[in-house]
Scaffold this active site. Structure first.
Site, PDB file in Angstrom:
ATOM      1  CE  LYS A  39      -2.972   0.642   3.552  1.00  0.00           C
ATOM      2  NZ  LYS A  39      -2.822   1.975   4.176  1.00  0.00           N
ATOM      3  CB  SER A  40       3.846   2.250   1.958  1.00  0.00           C
ATOM      4  OG  SER A  40       3.307   2.169   3.241  1.00  0.00           O
ATOM      5  NE  ARG A  44       6.269   6.471   0.627  1.00  0.00           N
ATOM      6  CZ  ARG A  44       5.405   6.280   1.629  1.00  0.00           C
ATOM      7  NH1 ARG A  44       4.292   5.605   1.427  1.00  0.00           N
ATOM      8  NH2 ARG A  44       5.644   6.774   2.830  1.00  0.00           N
ATOM      9  N   GLY A 112      -5.200   7.714   5.215  1.00  0.00           N
ATOM     10  CA  GLY A 112      -4.324   8.732   5.799  1.00  0.00           C
ATOM     11  C   GLY A 112      -3.084   8.963   4.956  1.00  0.00           C
ATOM     12  NE  ARG A 140      -5.519   8.223  10.732  1.00  0.00           N
ATOM     13  CZ  ARG A 140      -4.834   7.419   9.933  1.00  0.00           C
ATOM     14  NH1 ARG A 140      -5.424   6.885   8.866  1.00  0.00           N
ATOM     15  NH2 ARG A 140      -3.583   7.135  10.194  1.00  0.00           N
ATOM     16  CB  SER A 186       4.989  10.286  11.042  1.00  0.00           C
ATOM     17  OG  SER A 186       4.140  10.309   9.906  1.00  0.00           O
ATOM     18  CG  ASP A 339       0.522   0.143   9.476  1.00  0.00           C
ATOM     19  OD1 ASP A 339       0.128   1.005  10.290  1.00  0.00           O
ATOM     20  OD2 ASP A 339       0.909   0.433   8.324  1.00  0.00           O
ATOM     21  CE  LYS A 366      -0.181   4.465  12.831  1.00  0.00           C
ATOM     22  NZ  LYS A 366       0.580   5.165  11.786  1.00  0.00           N
ATOM     23  NE  ARG A 413      -2.511  -1.842   8.362  1.00  0.00           N
ATOM     24  CZ  ARG A 413      -2.228  -2.276   7.131  1.00  0.00           C
ATOM     25  NH1 ARG A 413      -2.365  -3.534   6.827  1.00  0.00           N
ATOM     26  NH2 ARG A 413      -1.822  -1.432   6.194  1.00  0.00           N
TER      27      ARG A 413
HETATM   28  C1  S3P Z   1       2.665   4.826   6.136  1.00  0.00           C
HETATM   29  C2  S3P Z   1       3.205   5.236   7.325  1.00  0.00           C
HETATM   30  C3  S3P Z   1       2.665   4.846   8.641  1.00  0.00           C
HETATM   31  C4  S3P Z   1       1.719   3.663   8.539  1.00  0.00           C
HETATM   32  C5  S3P Z   1       0.762   3.806   7.392  1.00  0.00           C
HETATM   33  C6  S3P Z   1       1.521   3.909   6.080  1.00  0.00           C
HETATM   34  C7  S3P Z   1       3.265   5.318   4.877  1.00  0.00           C
HETATM   35  O1  S3P Z   1       1.965   5.934   9.180  1.00  0.00           O
HETATM   36  O2  S3P Z   1       1.005   3.490   9.740  1.00  0.00           O
HETATM   37  O3  S3P Z   1      -0.121   2.705   7.319  1.00  0.00           O
HETATM   38  O4  S3P Z   1       2.969   4.734   3.813  1.00  0.00           O
HETATM   39  O5  S3P Z   1       4.045   6.260   4.924  1.00  0.00           O
HETATM   40  P1  S3P Z   1       2.719   7.125   9.982  1.00  0.00           P
HETATM   41  O6  S3P Z   1       3.588   7.835   9.048  1.00  0.00           O
HETATM   42  O7  S3P Z   1       1.628   8.003  10.509  1.00  0.00           O
HETATM   43  O8  S3P Z   1       3.450   6.426  11.080  1.00  0.00           O
END
Ligand code: S3P
Length: 458
Positions: A39-40, A44, A112, A140, A186, A339, A366, A413
């Site tokens: 997902k991250s 991006r 988020g 959030r 973060s 996570d 979260k 989750r």
């Molecule tokens: C993420 C960073 C984390 C994670 C989120 C994905 C990201 O959050 O909990 O699911 O892709 O950069 P934080 O940056 O708030 O820790």
């Protein structure tokens, strides 16, 4: 699904009727499964492609609701986003400095990451955009991202109390490169600053006391940006990005998500007699805290293949049912498994002895207050636990009674973790709403059932 993504394509944010789901004690799990895209990295891949001029080819993109919301935001900001087949996308970017002001609010649903990273992108452009999301996202905190972006010259035109969504942001005409030390560990805050810094003349620096996932840095390098990362203190890093790079269009292969793999992985550990091979899992040391922790608890997890996908290592993991023991999980490990605590708490319930997970304050902000949601879910299923300050303590007894209904609070989750619990607990475990599973792991129940799990309607 094939075709062009438009800014206004329907967003399924799960605001419809709740879908309860129940997991029952299952016979041994066995077989192989390929993990969905990370997902991250998927967020991006889309956002960085938006900042190139020309066609980018993405393979293995996660087609969960969160990422689809980011795809629509990219279209609204001027990219052409086309879906070519399962996981295959072509994104023709607008380029740094050439984004369009979106006509309508950007609706990020439950996501988020998409919101905060896109705020960074918008903040570096002389455009105005409104950001919004579902009831969970509206709770959030966004100040953590808006604060540094204001220092870089962006203006918050409208916001709800405490910088919450809906937010209207006006980007900077000429963003200021800053040196910023993140007040919380973060990756989203770090990434927002770096993405804004792409449009700044000069070097933008982010310092983190505790290193967080580095996918933005790796991806920007993959696209040709000059980015230097050095150590900062014992656990931290210092990232320096040279602004206004020429980002060249690329092919991106998105590896499988270790945070999604965590669910079948823990399921295989706790369902007696199980053996699974999980294919295509991203292996990045800044995401590997869960594997390290489970191995310390006695888990049998073996790497059976390794390859490289666009600057990230990918592995196949063989996992076998194991007797687990409780351990102490240090606070400094939290960023590399942030996570994964909900599913680790499930594993800890099936371990013998106490597992103490330290330093979990970030879990409170979260998709839900995950610290409270985990503790409530454990108690509803007869597992003894306590919250002490920012620590969660689970008293494992090698088994879980089950029989509870878990409140998921719009959190994917929490839903998946407790469904995993139900596969090995004495009585079934139900979750009140599994709709949000689709934000990160579409087809979760089907995949688990194909491996021998029993997950279905009540
Ligand atoms: C993420 C960073 C984390 C994670 C989120 C994905 C990201 O959050 O909990 O699911 O892709 O950069 P934080 O940056 O708030 O820790």
């Amino acid at each position: 699904m094939q075709g062009k993504v438009t800014p206004n394509s329907a967003v399924a944010t799960g605001q419809g009727t709740a879908t309860p789901l129940t997991a029952r004690k299952s016979p041994r799990l066995s077989g192989r499964a390929r993990m969905p895209g990370d997902k991250s990295i998927s967020h991006r891949a889309l956002l960085v492609s938006l900042l190139t001029v020309g066609p980018n080819e993405i393979e293995g993109l996660l087609e969960g609701e969160d990422v689809l919301a980011t795809a629509r935001a990219c279209a609204a900001l001027g990219a052409s986003v086309e879906h070519g087949g399962p996981g295959r996308w072509r994104v023709r970017g607008a380029g740094i400095g050439s984004l369009l002001a979106p006509e309508n609010p950007l609706d990020f649903g439950n996501a988020g990451t998409g919101t905060r990273l896109a705020m960074g992108v918008v903040a570096g452009h002389a455009i105005e955009a409104a950001f919004d999301g579902d009831a969970s996202l509206r709770k959030r905190p966004m100040r953590r991202v808006l604060d540094p972006l204001l220092q870089m010259g962006a203006v918050v035109v409208a916001q709800e109390d405490g910088g919450r969504l809906p937010v209207r942001l006006r980007g900077a005409q000429d963003p200021i490169p800053i040196e910023y030390e993140t007040p919380v560990p973060s990756a989203q805050v770090k990434s927002a600053v770096l993405l804004c810094g792409l449009a700044a003349a000069g070097t933008t620096t982010v310092i983190e006391k505790e290193a967080t996932r580095d996918h933005t840095e790796r991806m920007l390098r993959h696209f040709g940006a000059e980015i230097a990362v050095t150590k900062h203190g014992v656990h931290g890093s210092r990232i320096e990005l040279k602004g206004r790079p020429e980002l060249a269009p690329q092919k991106i292969v998105v590896p499988g998500d270790p945070s999604s793999a965590a669910f079948p992985l823990v399921a295989a550990l706790i369902v007696p007699g199980s053996e699974l091979v999980l294919e295509n899992v991203l292996a990045n040391s800044l995401r590997s805290g869960l594997l390290e922790t489970l191995r310390e608890m006695g888990a049998s997890i073996e790497e059976v293949a390794r390859s490289d996908e666009g600057g990230e290592a990918v592995v196949d993991l063989r996992v076998r049912a194991s007797s687990l023991k409780g351990i102490d999980v240090p606070a400094e490990r939290a960023p590399s498994m942030i996570d994964e605590y909900p599913v680790l708490a499930v594993a800890a319930s099936f371990a013998e002895g106490e597992t103490r997970m330290r330093g979990l304050s970030e879990l409170r902000v979260k998709e839900s207050d995950r610290l409270a949601a985990i503790a409530d879910g454990l108690r509803a299923n007869g597992v003894t636990c306590e919250i002490s300050g920012d620590d969660l303590i689970v008293h494992g007894r090698g088994r879980a009674p089950g029989g509870g209904m878990v409140a998921t609070h719009m959190d994917h989750r929490i839903a998946m973790s407790f469904l995993v619990m139900g596969l090995a607990s004495e009585k079934p475990v139900s979750v009140d709403d599994a709709t949000f599973v689709a934000t990160s792991f579409p087809g979760f129940a089907e995949m688990m059932n194909s491996l021998g799990a029993d997950i279905g309607p009540r």
